[in-house]
Design an enzyme around this catalytic site. Sequence first.
Site, PDB file in Angstrom:
ATOM      1  N   GLU A  23       4.199  -8.618   9.461  1.00 24.70           N
ATOM      2  CA  GLU A  23       5.504  -8.750   8.806  1.00 24.70           C
ATOM      3  C   GLU A  23       6.458  -7.621   9.198  1.00 24.70           C
ATOM      4  OE1 GLU A  23       6.266  -7.252   4.923  1.00 24.70           O
ATOM      5  OE2 GLU A  23       4.138  -7.066   4.449  1.00 24.70           O
ATOM      6  N   LYS A 157      -0.990  -3.210  -5.143  1.00 25.24           N
ATOM      7  CA  LYS A 157      -0.738  -1.888  -5.720  1.00 25.24           C
ATOM      8  C   LYS A 157      -0.702  -1.926  -7.221  1.00 25.24           C
ATOM      9  CE  LYS A 157       2.362  -0.576  -2.490  1.00 25.24           C
ATOM     10  NZ  LYS A 157       2.365  -1.950  -2.327  1.00 25.24           N
TER      11      LYS A 157
HETATM   12  N1  PSU Z   1       3.782  -3.844  -0.587  1.00 19.04           N
HETATM   13  C1  PSU Z   1       3.735  -2.764   0.231  1.00 19.04           C
HETATM   14  N2  PSU Z   1       4.651  -2.619   1.200  1.00 19.04           N
HETATM   15  C2  PSU Z   1       5.617  -3.533   1.392  1.00 19.04           C
HETATM   16  C3  PSU Z   1       5.651  -4.691   0.536  1.00 19.04           C
HETATM   17  C4  PSU Z   1       4.715  -4.800  -0.426  1.00 19.04           C
HETATM   18  O1  PSU Z   1       2.873  -1.922   0.091  1.00 19.04           O
HETATM   19  O2  PSU Z   1       6.446  -3.342   2.278  1.00 19.04           O
HETATM   20  C5  PSU Z   1       6.678  -5.740   0.795  1.00 19.04           C
HETATM   21  C6  PSU Z   1       6.017  -6.979   1.424  1.00 19.04           C
HETATM   22  O3  PSU Z   1       6.886  -7.479   2.417  1.00 19.04           O
HETATM   23  C7  PSU Z   1       5.939  -7.946   0.273  1.00 19.04           C
HETATM   24  C8  PSU Z   1       7.180  -7.591  -0.485  1.00 19.04           C
HETATM   25  O4  PSU Z   1       5.947  -9.291   0.679  1.00 19.04           O
HETATM   26  O5  PSU Z   1       7.235  -6.183  -0.427  1.00 19.04           O
HETATM   27  C9  PSU Z   1       7.125  -8.070  -1.905  1.00 19.04           C
HETATM   28  O6  PSU Z   1       8.381  -7.895  -2.476  1.00 19.04           O
HETATM   29  P1  PSU Z   1       8.709  -8.572  -3.872  1.00 19.04           P
HETATM   30  O7  PSU Z   1       7.834  -7.856  -4.858  1.00 19.04           O
HETATM   31  O8  PSU Z   1      10.153  -8.317  -4.079  1.00 19.04           O
HETATM   32  O9  PSU Z   1       8.371 -10.018  -3.722  1.00 19.04           O
END
Ligand code: PSU
Length: 300
Positions: A23, A157
């Site tokens: 990604e 996390k």
């Molecule tokens: N967790 C991480 N690093 C990240 C993300 C999540 O440790 O960069 C990013 C990923 O791209 C994940 C997104 O899909 O955050 C999730 O965001 P949201 O909670 O807004 O859906």
Amino acid sequence: MNIKISNEVLEAIKQNKPIVSLESTIISHGMPYPKNVETALKVEEIIRSEGAVPATIGIIDGVAIIGMSNEEIEEFGKRKDILKVSRRDLPVIFAKKLWGATTVATTMILSAMAGIEVFVTGGIGGVHKNAQETFDISADLQELASTNVTVVCAGAKSILDLPLTLEYLETFGVPVLGYQTKELPAFYTRKSGYELDYQLDTYQEIAEVIRQKRNLKLNGGIVVANPIPSEYSLDFDFINNSINEAIKEAEELGIKGKETTPFLLAKIKEITKGTSLEANIQLVFNNAKLGANIAKELVK
Ligand code: PSU
Ligand code: MN
């Protein structure tokens, strides 16, 4: 079609070589420059050295690129105007011909369109703490419910509500496989205190689950939860206190919606004086190795 597959990836598809997608939100919104670029390039190198082909995914001028070049990765790490693109954003970014970094959800969508079955990242989005009030549940979970891609990560996390995240995945029929562990890893730490139903110990076993799911025509993803190597794992109480401090600050500042995850990541890095970033980088490397080997098993 607004999709461009690089020659290397196209060749790999034709020759049925193992491919691993990656990604770009982790590059543009998950880590600071230049560590983000260094990490993204090193992850590709690890996947290559394990014998698979990396396909980093991002959107440039409204065209999804499957297999970004090193120069493109560098730009994604540097530019400040790259939007975080989840499922609901995708048609708008295509229509407006913008640049977009793909989240777990959109990387899954685009991987599936290109026929890539294995995707490596750091951590997935999930049900946020207090989601009962805020309704903040990552679109990543809904994507895992429906799109046929295996996501190799280091768990989720503790900025998230881990038990609710597991409940959600259960409801939507997403298998969560612990790689050599029976406990859900919590990204920065190997333990979380939450038990998983399945521990799988080899690449072969994981590939067999993917094959069986494919044969059963059960739509949806699989989460492979790979604990951070012990030597890089952070102290459980230290990281959880840091996370709680970051969440408190986000609440005080009224951070909401798609800003929440990037804000928390940057804040945790600040509070931990960079040790969280180092752990984050190492766990992605570790996931790259596992993902490449699962992809290799799948093409056998
Ligand atoms: N967790 C991480 N690093 C990240 C993300 C999540 O440790 O960069 C990013 C990923 O791209 C994940 C997104 O899909 O955050 C999730 O965001 P949201 O909670 O807004 O859906
Ligand atoms: Mn959200």
